[in-house]
Design a protein around this motif. Sequence first.
Motif, PDB file in Angstrom:
ATOM      1  N   UNK A  15       0.837  -1.191   0.000  1.00  0.00           N
ATOM      2  CA  UNK A  15       0.000   0.000   0.000  1.00  0.00           C
ATOM      3  C   UNK A  15       0.877   1.248   0.000  1.00  0.00           C
ATOM      4  N   UNK A  16       0.371   2.295  -0.638  1.00  0.00           N
ATOM      5  CA  UNK A  16       1.068   3.575  -0.615  1.00  0.00           C
ATOM      6  C   UNK A  16       1.055   4.113   0.810  1.00  0.00           C
ATOM      7  N   UNK A  17       2.167   4.688   1.298  1.00  0.00           N
ATOM      8  CA  UNK A  17       2.209   5.150   2.694  1.00  0.00           C
ATOM      9  C   UNK A  17       1.345   6.372   2.985  1.00  0.00           C
ATOM     10  N   UNK A 285      -3.303  -1.026   4.513  1.00  0.00           N
ATOM     11  CA  UNK A 285      -3.040   0.322   4.037  1.00  0.00           C
ATOM     12  C   UNK A 285      -3.535   1.337   5.045  1.00  0.00           C
ATOM     13  N   UNK A 286      -2.708   2.337   5.346  1.00  0.00           N
ATOM     14  CA  UNK A 286      -3.118   3.369   6.298  1.00  0.00           C
ATOM     15  C   UNK A 286      -3.023   4.754   5.678  1.00  0.00           C
ATOM     16  N   UNK A 287      -3.209   4.816   4.352  1.00  0.00           N
ATOM     17  CA  UNK A 287      -3.197   6.109   3.686  1.00  0.00           C
ATOM     18  C   UNK A 287      -4.330   6.997   4.171  1.00  0.00           C
ATOM     19  N   UNK A 314     -11.691   8.662  11.522  1.00  0.00           N
ATOM     20  CA  UNK A 314     -10.295   8.513  11.122  1.00  0.00           C
ATOM     21  C   UNK A 314      -9.903   7.075  10.853  1.00  0.00           C
ATOM     22  N   UNK A 315     -10.455   6.126  11.631  1.00  0.00           N
ATOM     23  CA  UNK A 315     -10.095   4.727  11.445  1.00  0.00           C
ATOM     24  C   UNK A 315     -10.570   4.173  10.117  1.00  0.00           C
ATOM     25  N   UNK A 316     -11.450   4.903   9.406  1.00  0.00           N
ATOM     26  CA  UNK A 316     -11.967   4.404   8.136  1.00  0.00           C
ATOM     27  C   UNK A 316     -10.885   4.328   7.076  1.00  0.00           C
ATOM     28  N   UNK A 317      -9.741   4.975   7.333  1.00  0.00           N
ATOM     29  CA  UNK A 317      -8.695   4.964   6.314  1.00  0.00           C
ATOM     30  C   UNK A 317      -7.983   3.613   6.235  1.00  0.00           C
ATOM     31  N   UNK A 318      -8.120   2.769   7.250  1.00  0.00           N
ATOM     32  CA  UNK A 318      -7.410   1.490   7.269  1.00  0.00           C
ATOM     33  C   UNK A 318      -8.204   0.419   6.535  1.00  0.00           C
TER      34      UNK A 318
END
Length: 438
Positions: A15-17, A285-287, A314-318
């Motif tokens: 995943x992209x950082x 991924x945690x972008x 915020x946790x929705x990005x994972x």
Amino acid sequence: MPDVSVGSQIFDIVFHPAHCTAYAALLSGQVKAITYDHQGRNKESFSVSVSHRSCRGLSINGDGTNIYVVGKGKALHTIDTTTGRHAQSRAKAHEQAAPINRVRHLTSWLLSTGDDDGVIKLWDPRQKESIRKYTHHFDYITDFLWLDDKKQLVATSGDGTLSVIDVRSKNTKPIAQSEDQEDELLSIVAIKGSTKFVVGTQIGVLSIFNRSSGWGDCVDRIPGHPHSVDTLCALPESFTDIDATSTILTGSSDGFVRAVQIFPTKLLGVVADHGEWPVEKVAIGDGQNFLDLEGEDEQIAPVAKKSDHDEILPDARWWIGSAGHDETLKLTSLRGFFNGDDGEGDGEDDKGKEKGEGAFGGNDAESAEDDEEEEADSGADNKAHHSGSADDDDDSDSDSPAPPTKRKRKKEENPLMVTKRKKGRNEVEVEGRFFDDL
């Protein structure tokens, strides 16, 4: 839980950082980039053909500008993620006939690669030739782990040992190498702030190494998986819903991705089901930078939308990305799995969690001596040979769930066995007890 068809078997995922983009290395020799949003809506950003032979390993640098690709062609390729083009190629990066199986970006000035003969090489991306070569392993390199505080590289191998390399030393011998664990070591991940390490094995046992006790031998062995543990993935430490420092994701050749808490030992649920196909890779991924994919429905996979009043936490990005031999990249919301709210409105991930967790107890991991009975049961169900580095022309895997082993003390089936039945999309049913009476 959107499924992304990529048209070929996936060997590796990164995943992209910073951006919400997943990259997949394919059997066809291509690398595909999949962009997604907080709802799991996705589209293909680019597809690059880097070789006529399969791509087996991927790694991305710290700022996400370059992807490094290795595979059966024995070359080390660089892809520019900004332009989506093949930027550089080092032909015959490994001189031997063995394909390259793994690659890992370590620092801005260092890469590592490992091939099917057990050879490890260190590379400076600015130089054409490798800067160091290690030959202490005699079977294929299965995984790399980077310890940034000590500038050490940990490698696991099919020869049954793991080794620790100090990249600052000019010595071509490792500073430590474990005893023969009498089983193929297939994957490794750090937990508890990199003070302990979990290693997945061919027979389905999770071996625990303690940094303070040295690398000579494992300090705990946790049986339970009915088949080999081919891939492991740690959770983001900033994930607050659970003890992320002690929880990992395991990908097994029985086709299931599981969330497992190590201390105390507990199955938290089944994250993804790849059917009869072995799980090749699991990544997170945690972008944080989502692209607006609204209005592009003709290019993206349809996923039910959230209501306008729903807040995007915020946790929705994972997102968890998993791949088997089924030519499909599965994306699962990490928060959706643990909280039962993935934004799709059907609660399927929550069902999988409840069915996987309800009947399982939470017991502390015990020492190897106390696990002899469980290991015997697990070993009887895992006689198939692991083919993680097999030739690309033979990409099938015949692993299938073994019949349940009955114990004298109880009538439950083997720990961690998952009984499949006719079910709806992404719904799984789990039976038995997890790590019972360790």
